[in-house]
Design an enzyme around this catalytic site. Structure first.
Site, PDB file in Angstrom:
ATOM      1  N   GLY A  14       5.298  -3.885  -4.150  1.00  0.00           N
ATOM      2  CA  GLY A  14       6.717  -4.203  -4.394  1.00  0.00           C
ATOM      3  C   GLY A  14       7.452  -4.402  -3.079  1.00  0.00           C
ATOM      4  O   GLY A  14       7.220  -3.667  -2.125  1.00  0.00           O
ATOM      5  N   ARG A  75       0.899  -7.952  -6.026  1.00  0.00           N
ATOM      6  CA  ARG A  75       0.173  -6.723  -6.363  1.00  0.00           C
ATOM      7  C   ARG A  75      -1.313  -7.047  -6.567  1.00  0.00           C
ATOM      8  O   ARG A  75      -1.964  -6.491  -7.432  1.00  0.00           O
ATOM      9  CB  ARG A  75       0.781  -6.089  -7.605  1.00  0.00           C
ATOM     10  CG  ARG A  75       2.211  -5.596  -7.390  1.00  0.00           C
ATOM     11  CD  ARG A  75       2.633  -4.635  -8.489  1.00  0.00           C
ATOM     12  NE  ARG A  75       4.026  -4.237  -8.382  1.00  0.00           N
ATOM     13  CZ  ARG A  75       4.455  -3.252  -7.605  1.00  0.00           C
ATOM     14  NH1 ARG A  75       3.603  -2.591  -6.868  1.00  0.00           N
ATOM     15  NH2 ARG A  75       5.743  -2.937  -7.572  1.00  0.00           N
ATOM     16  N   ASP A 106       1.101   3.024  -1.653  1.00  0.00           N
ATOM     17  CA  ASP A 106      -0.214   3.640  -1.895  1.00  0.00           C
ATOM     18  C   ASP A 106      -1.284   2.628  -2.318  1.00  0.00           C
ATOM     19  O   ASP A 106      -2.448   2.757  -1.918  1.00  0.00           O
ATOM     20  CB  ASP A 106      -0.110   4.800  -2.897  1.00  0.00           C
ATOM     21  CG  ASP A 106       0.626   4.410  -4.174  1.00  0.00           C
ATOM     22  OD1 ASP A 106       1.222   3.315  -4.226  1.00  0.00           O
ATOM     23  OD2 ASP A 106       0.603   5.208  -5.127  1.00  0.00           O
ATOM     24  N   THR A 129       7.880   1.884   0.847  1.00  0.00           N
ATOM     25  CA  THR A 129       8.186   1.947  -0.582  1.00  0.00           C
ATOM     26  C   THR A 129       9.531   2.630  -0.802  1.00  0.00           C
ATOM     27  O   THR A 129       9.840   3.610  -0.122  1.00  0.00           O
ATOM     28  CB  THR A 129       7.122   2.691  -1.441  1.00  0.00           C
ATOM     29  OG1 THR A 129       7.678   2.969  -2.736  1.00  0.00           O
ATOM     30  CG2 THR A 129       6.675   4.002  -0.845  1.00  0.00           C
ATOM     31  N   ASP A 131      10.069   4.288  -3.263  1.00  0.00           N
ATOM     32  CA  ASP A 131       9.766   5.534  -3.990  1.00  0.00           C
ATOM     33  C   ASP A 131       9.593   6.737  -3.061  1.00  0.00           C
ATOM     34  O   ASP A 131       9.648   7.877  -3.515  1.00  0.00           O
ATOM     35  CB  ASP A 131       8.482   5.373  -4.813  1.00  0.00           C
ATOM     36  CG  ASP A 131       8.643   4.369  -5.944  1.00  0.00           C
ATOM     37  OD1 ASP A 131       9.757   3.855  -6.127  1.00  0.00           O
ATOM     38  OD2 ASP A 131       7.649   4.112  -6.642  1.00  0.00           O
ATOM     39  N   ASP A 133       6.971   7.998  -1.939  1.00  0.00           N
ATOM     40  CA  ASP A 133       5.967   8.904  -2.505  1.00  0.00           C
ATOM     41  C   ASP A 133       4.645   8.911  -1.722  1.00  0.00           C
ATOM     42  O   ASP A 133       3.613   9.308  -2.250  1.00  0.00           O
ATOM     43  CB  ASP A 133       5.708   8.539  -3.984  1.00  0.00           C
ATOM     44  CG  ASP A 133       5.210   7.117  -4.167  1.00  0.00           C
ATOM     45  OD1 ASP A 133       5.210   6.341  -3.176  1.00  0.00           O
ATOM     46  OD2 ASP A 133       4.815   6.765  -5.287  1.00  0.00           O
ATOM     47  N   ARG A 175       8.094   5.788  -9.860  1.00  0.00           N
ATOM     48  CA  ARG A 175       7.028   5.853 -10.842  1.00  0.00           C
ATOM     49  C   ARG A 175       6.485   7.258 -11.049  1.00  0.00           C
ATOM     50  O   ARG A 175       6.531   7.804 -12.140  1.00  0.00           O
ATOM     51  CB  ARG A 175       5.901   4.970 -10.329  1.00  0.00           C
ATOM     52  CG  ARG A 175       5.493   3.958 -11.319  1.00  0.00           C
ATOM     53  CD  ARG A 175       4.346   3.196 -10.770  1.00  0.00           C
ATOM     54  NE  ARG A 175       4.551   1.778 -10.946  1.00  0.00           N
ATOM     55  CZ  ARG A 175       4.187   0.867 -10.078  1.00  0.00           C
ATOM     56  NH1 ARG A 175       3.627   1.232  -8.935  1.00  0.00           N
ATOM     57  NH2 ARG A 175       4.372  -0.389 -10.325  1.00  0.00           N
TER      58      ARG A 175
HETATM   59  O1  F6P Z   1       6.773   1.088  -6.277  1.00  0.00           O
HETATM   60  C1  F6P Z   1       8.038   0.563  -6.152  1.00  0.00           C
HETATM   61  C2  F6P Z   1       8.609   0.222  -7.496  1.00  0.00           C
HETATM   62  O2  F6P Z   1       9.893  -0.310  -7.305  1.00  0.00           O
HETATM   63  C3  F6P Z   1       8.646   1.356  -8.524  1.00  0.00           C
HETATM   64  O3  F6P Z   1       9.717   2.228  -8.336  1.00  0.00           O
HETATM   65  C4  F6P Z   1       8.688   0.598  -9.822  1.00  0.00           C
HETATM   66  O4  F6P Z   1       8.157   1.338 -10.897  1.00  0.00           O
HETATM   67  C5  F6P Z   1       7.828  -0.584  -9.532  1.00  0.00           C
HETATM   68  O5  F6P Z   1       7.841  -0.782  -8.139  1.00  0.00           O
HETATM   69  C6  F6P Z   1       8.280  -1.845 -10.222  1.00  0.00           C
HETATM   70  O6  F6P Z   1       7.357  -2.833  -9.982  1.00  0.00           O
HETATM   71  P1  F6P Z   1       7.578  -4.390 -10.211  1.00  0.00           P
HETATM   72  O7  F6P Z   1       8.263  -4.943  -9.022  1.00  0.00           O
HETATM   73  O8  F6P Z   1       6.186  -4.916 -10.319  1.00  0.00           O
HETATM   74  O9  F6P Z   1       8.404  -4.552 -11.436  1.00  0.00           O
END
Ligand code: F6P
Length: 346
Positions: A14, A75, A106, A129, A131, A133, A175
């Site tokens: 992301g 991804r 990660d 990120t 997140d 995390d 997440r």
């Molecule tokens: O990992 C970063 C994040 O923004 C998470 O918080 C979220 O669940 C996910 O990516 C959303 O992913 P996408 O951009 O594929 O919708």
């Protein structure tokens, strides 16, 4: 060929604010070593498909405050199909790369670690990120911008919640961990904060909201992380389709929670999902500085041939840590922080 050592940089997973600041810092520091720098488009996909971009002085000029990534991202997981790892290795050779800097969370860094350990590719990682995390670093870049966006949204929701005497549930990204929700919730003065690390107990939520009304506050903000789950049912909304790393797409917990609150308290309740707004736009000054420090250090590690490492923030120091350590397990919200948040519930 120029005869210069060539290094590459890619951004995976992301997007988040600060990616371009890292790209700029990596390039600028690398130029001082006399390296040529190229970008790989769209994360690992670009290395499998041999899709490079020139990153000269002109290409990296003016990108510091720009959100997203000028290289694109995806991804894409090369380990999903074995032949992709072989293609990636062969392109690494064809591009005549001295080293690769992988910027990601990660998933992206998990791939970087595998490629380093199993294929002996010279890789350095940079932790990104919203997140926050990732283990082995106090903060990832992107997080500061995201908490500031989410906090501003909570501030705005406060005034409308107050005017209408409503409860507003705000669903925040994150997440596996509730860093973003905990920080933005505390900063925005949320009255209940719900994170994946602690199962939602509806009785407690209702108790807190009712206690607040009794104190003469007929409005409340409930901050909930998209990955939070209820104690009793395993009710958590997610799409069945998984991405290439086996991640589910979350979303919807806010609505379910709002309906429960409305039903159990009789208080008029609304939901707001912040979604990708949290990842968009220009990075904060803190994220620009952190990204820049990470980028410079990553180029230094390459120059020292310190491969298989990720740059990390420990206290106020930028240090190298083994990629293996960084991707071993997600970093979850610590009890101390959540206990601080709980003081303000209700
Ligand atoms: O990992 C970063 C994040 O923004 C998470 O918080 C979220 O669940 C996910 O990516 C959303 O992913 P996408 O951009 O594929 O919708």
């Amino acid at each position: 060929m120029s005869g210069k050592k060539r290094i590459a940089i890619l951004t995976g997973g992301g997007d988040c604010p600060g990616l371009n600041a890292v790209i700029r810092a990596v390039a600028r520091k690398s130029f001082t070593y006399g390296y040529e720098v190229i970008g790989i488009k769209d994360g690992w996909k670009g290395l499998v498909e041999n899709d490079p971009a020139v990153l000269d002085d002109y290409a990296i000029s003016g990108i510091l405050p720009k959100g997203g990534t000028i290289l694109g991202t995806s991804r894409f997981n090369p380990y999903k199909e074995k032949q992709n790892v072989a293609k990636l290795k062969s392109n690494f050779k064809k591009l005549n790369l001295f080293a690769l800097i992988a910027v990601g969370g990660d998933d992206t860094l998990g791939v970087a670690n595998k490629l380093y350990l199993q294929e002996h590719l010279p890789i350095v990682g940079v932790p990104k990120t919203i997140d926050n995390d990732l283990s082995a670093t106090d903060f990832t870049f992107g997080f500061d911008t995201a908490i500031n966006i989410a906090t501003e949204c909570i501030d705005r929701l406060h005034t409308t919640a107050e005017s209408h005497h409503r409860v507003i549930v705000v669903e925040i990204m994150g997440r596996h961990s509730g860093w973003l929700t905990a920080y933005a919730g505390i900063a925005g003065g949320a009255d209940v904060i719900l994170i994946p690390e602690v199962a939602i107990d509806m009785k407690e939520v209702v108790k807190a909201l009712k206690a607040r009304r009794k104190r003469g506050k007929p409005f409340s903000i409930v901050a909930v992380a998209e990955g939070a789950a209820f104690k009793k049912s395993k009710e958590i909304l997610q799409e069945e389709k998984l991405d290439a790393f086996g991640n589910v797409r979350l979303g919807g917990i806010g609505q379910v929670l709002a309906e429960k609150i409305d039903r159990m308290t009789g208080f008029e309740t609304r939901t707001v999902v912040l979604g990708h707004i949290q990842r968009g736009g220009t990075p904060t000054a803190m994220d620009r500085v952190l990204s820049t420090r990470y980028g410079v250090k990553a180029a230094e590690l390459v120059h020292q041939r310190k491969f298989g490492y990720m740059v990390s923030l420990r206290g106020n120091e930028i240090r190298p840590v083994k990629l293996q350590e960084a991707v071993a397990k997600p970093k979850t919200v610590d009890k101390e922080l959540y206990n601080v948040a709980k003081v303000f519930f209700g």
